[in-house]
Design an enzyme around this catalytic site. Structure first.
Site, PDB file in Angstrom:
ATOM      1  N   ASP A 138       0.845  -1.203   0.000  1.00  0.00           N
ATOM      2  CA  ASP A 138       0.000   0.000   0.000  1.00  0.00           C
ATOM      3  C   ASP A 138       0.878   1.250   0.000  1.00  0.00           C
ATOM      4  O   ASP A 138       0.642   2.189   0.754  1.00  0.00           O
ATOM      5  CB  ASP A 138      -0.934   0.002   1.211  1.00  0.00           C
ATOM      6  CG  ASP A 138      -2.095   0.990   1.040  1.00  0.00           C
ATOM      7  OD1 ASP A 138      -2.413   1.345  -0.115  1.00  0.00           O
ATOM      8  OD2 ASP A 138      -2.669   1.417   2.061  1.00  0.00           O
ATOM      9  N   LEU A 139       1.879   1.234  -0.849  1.00  0.00           N
ATOM     10  CA  LEU A 139       2.804   2.358  -0.919  1.00  0.00           C
ATOM     11  C   LEU A 139       2.159   3.514  -1.675  1.00  0.00           C
ATOM     12  O   LEU A 139       1.730   3.354  -2.820  1.00  0.00           O
ATOM     13  CB  LEU A 139       4.093   1.927  -1.613  1.00  0.00           C
ATOM     14  CG  LEU A 139       5.314   2.819  -1.386  1.00  0.00           C
ATOM     15  CD1 LEU A 139       5.735   2.793   0.072  1.00  0.00           C
ATOM     16  CD2 LEU A 139       6.459   2.385  -2.277  1.00  0.00           C
TER      17      LEU A 139
END
Length: 222
Positions: A138-139
């Site tokens: 979930d960058l």
């Protein structure tokens, strides 16, 4: 979560303010009375979640317990009270998303040198995570912070709530579809198996940072 109630339950801390709140947890700015350290306390009400949900939530602590890198947020400790699970994180001052919003508001993008610092720090953090077989998943700019708002070298990758660890010796592949759509690596978005998508998600964050540099160049040349 009500600050006064949390303060009553966590007497070893001075709870100062709520920083963020989500479906699974609330994060507070706090000072530890034992160490005088300023912290970000992630507080999870264990009564409100099923066992399966809690396993996913608490995976973050398990993954970060042995992670030590200047570009990855530090988890100092975790503990359980009767109804709460508490994670002690280092306190950050600003996220990359907030930095970008502030620059856009003032018509002032990032310089090429600033982009270089941000991109290098992100890639150094991702390279370390890859060496530990950790996939963030979930960058995005909201999950990149700075310990010092005036120092881009203090960049930290944060929020490992959706992260996972790949067992490389077993050639484990993952097919979970998680994350934020506009920053997803193609493998996740297309629901195909993967075991190393950190750098692809990182490229999109890097693209966003460099786009802000382009924005600055265009506005200053008009």
């Amino acid at each position: 979560m009500d600050i006064s109630k949390i303060q009553t339950l966590l007497r070893d801390y001075i709870i100062e303010e709520e920083l963020s709140s989500g479906s699974f947890s609330t994060v507070f700015k706090a000072t530890c009375l034992r160490t005088s350290r300023k912290l970000a306390l992630k507080v999870i009400n264990t009564e409100k979640h099923s066992r399966s949900s809690l396993r996913l939530i608490l995976q973050e602590a398990k993954i970060l317990e042995n992670v030590r890198h200047p570009n990855v947020v530090r988890l100092y400790r975790e503990f359980q009270t009767e109804h709460l699970r508490v994670l002690e994180f280092e306190l950050l001052q600003i996220t990359l998303q907030e930095l970008i919003a502030s620059r856009l508001k003032n018509d002032n993008g990032l310089s090429q040198e600033e982009c270089k610092i941000i991109i290098t720090a992100i890639l150094n953090g991702l390279k370390y995570l890859e060496s530990k077989n950790i996939i963030h998943r979930d960058l995005k700019p909201e999950n990149i912070g700075f310990a010092d708002a005036s120092n881009l070298n203090s960049l930290k990758i944060i929020d490992f709530g959706l992260s996972t660890k790949v067992v490389v010796q077993d050639l484990q592949m993952i097919s979970d579809s998680v994350g934020t759509i506009v920053y997803m690596a193609p493998e996740i978005f297309l629901h195909t198996e993967y075991n190393g998508v950190n750098l692809k998600g990182g490229r999109l964050v890097v693209f966003g940072s460099y786009s802000l540099f382009y924005f600055k160049q265009r506005t200053t040349s008009v």
